[in-house]
Design an enzyme around this catalytic site. Structure first.
Site, PDB file in Angstrom:
ATOM      1  N   ASP A 261       0.857  -1.179   0.000  1.00 50.66           N
ATOM      2  CA  ASP A 261       0.000   0.000   0.000  1.00 50.66           C
ATOM      3  C   ASP A 261       0.903   1.242   0.000  1.00 50.66           C
ATOM      4  O   ASP A 261       2.121   1.164   0.137  1.00 50.66           O
ATOM      5  CB  ASP A 261      -0.981  -0.025   1.188  1.00 50.66           C
ATOM      6  CG  ASP A 261      -2.243   0.802   0.888  1.00 50.66           C
ATOM      7  OD1 ASP A 261      -2.191   1.667  -0.024  1.00 50.66           O
ATOM      8  OD2 ASP A 261      -3.269   0.608   1.553  1.00 50.66           O
TER       9      ASP A 261
HETATM   10  C1  NOJ Z   1      -4.068   3.877   0.013  1.00 51.97           C
HETATM   11  C2  NOJ Z   1      -5.236   2.952   0.144  1.00 51.97           C
HETATM   12  O1  NOJ Z   1      -5.191   2.273   1.386  1.00 51.97           O
HETATM   13  C3  NOJ Z   1      -5.334   1.925  -0.968  1.00 51.97           C
HETATM   14  O2  NOJ Z   1      -6.569   1.277  -0.861  1.00 51.97           O
HETATM   15  C4  NOJ Z   1      -5.161   2.565  -2.319  1.00 51.97           C
HETATM   16  O3  NOJ Z   1      -5.224   1.576  -3.317  1.00 51.97           O
HETATM   17  C5  NOJ Z   1      -3.847   3.304  -2.365  1.00 51.97           C
HETATM   18  N1  NOJ Z   1      -3.823   4.323  -1.344  1.00 51.97           N
HETATM   19  C6  NOJ Z   1      -3.602   3.940  -3.732  1.00 51.97           C
HETATM   20  O4  NOJ Z   1      -4.450   4.990  -3.938  1.00 51.97           O
END
Ligand code: NOJ
Length: 718
Positions: A261
Site C-alpha cells: 500500500d
Molecule cells: C491507500 C489505500 O489504502 C489503498 O486502498 C489505495 O489503493 C492506495 N492508497 C492507492 O491509492
C-alpha cells in the site's frame, strides 16, 4: 530463454529495483507523499509502474517513454483505484453488496474495467475485500460488508469482471485490467474503528472470517494482492512472512504480484519494526512484497540491504520476474498502447447508454427500505411534496468517496430524479441546513414549505468524504445540525420519509422512531436521483438487503450476526446474562433486512438427505409465496449452525443466498446446493474438519433469528 529470462539476464540491479518501484503522477492524490521527477525516473529505468494517471493520450505518452527511451524498453504498469466505476460511477461497494447478486457484481466490474482500460489503466486496486463489523471505520464503505461468505462471492465476481475472465484474450484483452485484492488482511478490525490502527485478532478469526475472501480471490485468478497498512498482533502486514509468504504464497498457491500500500514499506519505521529504509526494504521483500508503492524504500534501501546481507539478489530476481510476468500477461510487451487505442466499447454510444442503464439498475437494487408504515410507495395522487435536507440537491456527494475518474457534474440529484418522475407534482425544495456546521438559520424556511405539503422527503446523512480512507468517525450519527432539522420537521406532524445517505450504517434510532418510512440510500453514483425516485414511486419494487448489521447505537459495536453464543445468552429478565443495562442487545436492523412492497412468506424448508458425509452434497429447498400486492423479488438467506462441536461455532453462519421473482399471489421454490465441505470449520488445530453430529439449517429473509425456518441434518463419520 524466455523473454523474461533474457531481460533479467540483461538488467542491472538498479533496473531490477526500478521494476519494483511504483510512483504516482499526481492526477489524483490518494496518499500523503508525491513523487517528483517521474519522467526522468522512467527514462532512467528507476520506475516500473505508475499510479494515479489516466487518459489514453497521457498514458500512451509515458508508455512510449518507457518502451522507446529506456535501455531495455519495458512497458509500465498503470494502476488506479477503480472501486465502483471508472467514469460512470456505480453505487459504493457496500451498497452494491446489498444486491446479494454476483452476476451484477461482475457486470459492474466489467463495465468499470472497459472504461478504465480505455483510459490506459492496466491494473486496478480493487476489489476491496475487508470484512467490516465496525461502522466507525470509514472504509466499511469500500467493501462487501460483514460476512465472509458474501466477501468470497464478491471477490470471485469482481475478479472475473475486472480481468475479463472468459474473454478470448483473458488478461491481455484490450478491456481487461489486473485486479488487486486488498487489503490483506484484517484491516477492517482496526482498533476502536480508527483507520490505520493496530489489529489483534485470533488466528481462528483470521481463518474463519478475514482470509476466506482472499482465498476466493486467489482461486478466481486474481493477478495481485495488496497487504494492508495495519499490523496483525504486532507484525505489520507489509512484513508478515507467515501470512504473505506462508499462507498466501505457499498455502493458496498465489503466484501473482504483491503490491504494497501507499508508502507502507517506509511506514515499517513508524511501526517500530525497522530502524532504517534498508531494514524496511529487507523486511518487505523477505515477506514477499514485490512492488513498493510510493515509499522509495526499495530504491533507497534495497542496495544497502543487499550489500549488508539482509536479503539476497535472488529474492529481488523473483520479485522482478513476477512483475514482468504480469506485464506479459497483460499483453504490454506486445503492445503497451493497446488499451485505449481503438474505438472501444467504452466510447461506443450504445455501450455508454447501456452503462448508464446498468448504473440505474444497480442503484435501485442497492436501495434498502428499512422501515415503512404504509407511506411507500408514494401515492400517485400526491401533488405537493416537500423535499428537505442537505443531500436532496447535492450532486457531487452522490459519487461517494472513491469516484475514480468520475465527474462531479455527472450524477442526477434527488431533486432532479423526482422532478422527472413526478411531473404533475409540485416539489418544493429547501436544504434547511448544510451537511456539517452549526448554522440553523435555514430551518424555519424548510418548515415553512413543509406546511403546504402532503408528504416530506427528508434527505439526511454524511458527505461523501466522511467515509472512505482516513474517515473514521467515533460517533457515526447525523453530522452537524441535521438532527435539529429533523426534529423541527417531525414536529409539524406531517408524514416524513427519511432518506439516509451514507457510506456506513449511521446511528439513526431517533429518526426511525419518528419517520413513517426510512430508506438507506448510501451513495448511489450517477443515477442516484432516478433510482431513488424509481423505488419511492413504486416503479421498482425494492430488493436491496443489508449486507451489514445496523446498530442502534455505537456502544453496541462491533455487532454482527455471526457471533458465537454466550454461556449466558441475553435474557432481559435474568440479571446475570450477556446484555446491556441501558439498551437492547439486538440491532436496529438485522443483516439481510430490507422491505419490499409485497409480503413474502417462506414455508416448508426441506432437504433431500437428512444425513450426509464429507464429499457429499445437500439439496435444500424452501417454498416462497408472494402474498402481494405487487410483483417482486424475494431474497432467502440460508444459514447453518453446528450444534455441538469441538470449538464453539457461531450461532448463525451464512451458507447461501437465493432469489426468486414472483408475481402477486405466485409461489415458487428456492433451491440451494450445499457441499458438505461448506459445513466444515477450522478445528482445534485450525485445519478444516467436518465433525459428525447434528447441524441446524435455517432459512429466513434476514438474520433475525425470530423469523427463521429450521431443519436438522446430521453429518455421519468418515
Ligand atoms: C491507500 C489505500 O489504502 C489503498 O486502498 C489505495 O489503493 C492506495 N492508497 C492507492 O491509492
Amino acid at each position: 530463454m524466455t523473454r523474461i529470462d533474457k531481460l533479467l539476464a540483461a538488467m542491472t540491479l538498479e533496473e531490477k529495483i526500478g521494476q519494483l518501484n511504483m510512483a504516482t503522477v499526481g492526477h489524483a492524490v490518494t496518499g500523503p507523499v508525491l513523487a517528483s521527477g517521474v519522467i526522468e525516473g522512467i527514462r532512467a529505468g528507476r520506475i516500473g509502474s505508475l499510479l494515479n494517471i489516466w487518459g489514453a493520450r497521457e498514458v500512451h505518452a509515458v508508455q512510449k517513454i518507457a518502451v522507446e527511451k529506456t535501455r531495455l524498453g519495458i512497458p509500465l504498469l498503470i494502476g488506479f483505484d477503480v472501486l465502483h466505476g471508472h467514469k460512470t460511477i456505480f453505487p459504493i461497494p457496500l451498497a452494491e453488496a446489498a444486491l446479494f447478486d454476483p452476476p451484477f457484481w461482475e457486470r459492474s466490474a466489467r463495465e468499470a474495467a472497459i472504461e478504465a482500460a480505455a483510459d490506459g489503466i492496466t491494473m486496478t486496486f480493487a476489489p476491496m475485500l475487508d470484512i467490516a463489523r465496525d461502522p466507525r471505520w470509514g472504509r466499511i464503505v469500500e467493501g462487501p460488508g460483514e460476512d465472509p461468505w458474501v466477501g468470497a462471492e464478491f471477490a470471485k465476481a469482481k475478479v472475473r469482471g475486472f480481468q475479463g475472465t472468459g474473454l478470448p484474450e483473458g488478461l491481455a484483452g484490450a478491456s481487461a485490467v489486473a485486479a488487486t485484492a486488498k487489503h490483506f488482511c484484517a484491516y477492517g478490525a482496526a482498533l476502536a474503528g480508527r483507520d490505520y490502527a493496530s489489529v489483534d485478532v485470533s488466528e481462528r478469526l483470521l481463518h474463519e472470517v478475514y482470509l476466506p475472501p482472499f482465498a476466493a480471490a486467489v482461486a478466481a485468478g486474481c493477478a495481485a494482492i495488496m497487504p494492508a497498512f495495519n499490523d496483525v498482533a504486532g507484525i505489520p502486514m507489509t512484513a508478515h512472512v507467515a501470512l504473505l509468504r506462508d499462507w498466501l504464497r505457499r498455502d493458496t498457491g498465489f503466484d501473482g504480484v504483491i503490491v504494497s500500500d501507499y508508502n507502507a514499506i517506509a511506514e515499517l519505521l513508524h511501526h517500530g519494526v525497522a530502524g532504517d529504509l534498508a531494514e524496511a526494504a529487507a523486511a518487505a521483500l523477505l515477506a514477499g512484497v514485490d512492488i513498493d508503492m510510493m515509499s522509495n524504500a526499495y530504491s533507497q534501501g534495497l542496495p544497502e540491504a543487499i550489500a549488508g546481507g539482509l536479503v539476497s539478489t535472488d529474492l529481488v530476481d523473483s520479485a522482478v520476474r513476477r512483475v514482468l510476468k504480469l506485464k506479459e500477461h497483460l499483453g504490454l510487451f506486445d503492445d503497451p498502447c493497446r488499451r485505449g487505442s481503438a474505438e472501444t466499447l467504452a466510447t461506443a454510444p450504445a455501450a455508454a447508454k447501456a452503462r448508464i442503464e446498468l448504473a440505474r439498475e444497480l442503484a435501485r437494487r442497492a436501495i434498502v427500505v428499512l422501515a415503512n408504515d404504509h407511506v411507500l410507495p408514494l401515492s400517485p395522487s400526491l401533488r405537493h411534496i416537500a423535499l428537505i435536507g442537505p443531500l436532496a440537491d447535492a450532486r457531487a456527494e452522490m459519487l461517494g468517496p472513491w469516484a475514480a475518474a468520475g465527474s462531479a457534474t455527472g450524477p442526477v440529484t434527488i431533486r432532479e430524479g423526482f422532478a422527472a418522475a413526478l411531473p404533475d407534482a409540485e416539489i418544493a425544495f429547501e436544504a434547511g441546513v448544510a451537511i456539517t456546521g452549526t448554522d440553523m438559520s435555514g430551518i424555519a424556511a424548510a418548515r415553512e414549505i413543509c406546511k403546504g405539503a402532503e408528504i416530506v422527503l427528508l434527505c439526511l446523512g454524511e458527505a461523501a468524504n466522511m467515509s472512505g480512507e482516513a474517515a473514521s468517525r467515533a460517533n457515526p450519527g447525523l453530522p452537524g445540525v441535521q438532527g435539529a432539522l429533523a426534529a423541527a420537521i417531525f414536529d409539524l406532524g406531517k408524514p416524513v420519509v427519511a432518506l439516509i445517505f451514507s457510506g456506513r450504517p449511521l446511528m439513526i434510532a431517533a429518526i426511525v422512531e419518528k419517520a413513517r418510512a426510512v430508506v438507506a440510500t448510501w451513495f448511489l453514483g450517477v443515477e442516484a436521483g432516478n433510482a431513488i425516485a424509481d423505488v419511492l414511486t413504486g416503479k421498482f419494487n425494492p430488493t436491496g438487503r443489508l449486507p451489514v448489521t445496523w446498530p442502534r447505537d455505537v456502544g453496541q459495536v462491533p455487532i454482527f450476526f455471526a457471533a458465537r453464543p454466550s454461556g449466558r445468552p441475553a435474557n432481559p429478565d435474568d440479571h446475570y446474562t450477556s446484555k446491556y443495562l441501558d439498551m437492547p442487545v439486538g440491532p436496529l436492523f438485522y443483516f439481510g433486512h430490507g422491505l419490499s412492497y409485497c409480503r413474502f412468506i417462506l414455508t416448508n424448508l426441506r432437504t433431500s438427505n437428512a444425513e450426509f458425509r464429507l464429499g457429499g452434497e445437500l439439496t435444500i429447498e424452501v417454498d416462497a409465496l408472494n402474498e402481494g400486492p405487487a410483483a417482486g423479488e424475494a431474497t432467502v438467506f440460508l444459514f447453518a449452525r453446528d450444534v455441538v462441536a469441538s470449538v464453539a461455532r457461531p450461532s448463525l453462519e451464512l451458507k447461501g443466498v437465493g432469489k426468486i421473482a414472483l408475481g402477486t399471489g405466485e409461489g415458487g421454490t428456492v433451491c440451494f446446493r450445499l457441499a458438505a465441505e461448506a459445513l466444515s470449520f477450522p478445528g482445534r488445530d485450525l485445519k478444516p474438519v467436518l465433525e459428525p453430529g447434528e447441524f441446524l439449517l435455517l432459512a429466513g429473509q434476514s438474520a433475525d433469528p425470530r423469523q427463521m425456518l429450521s431443519i436438522k441434518v446430521r453429518a455421519l463419520p468418515g
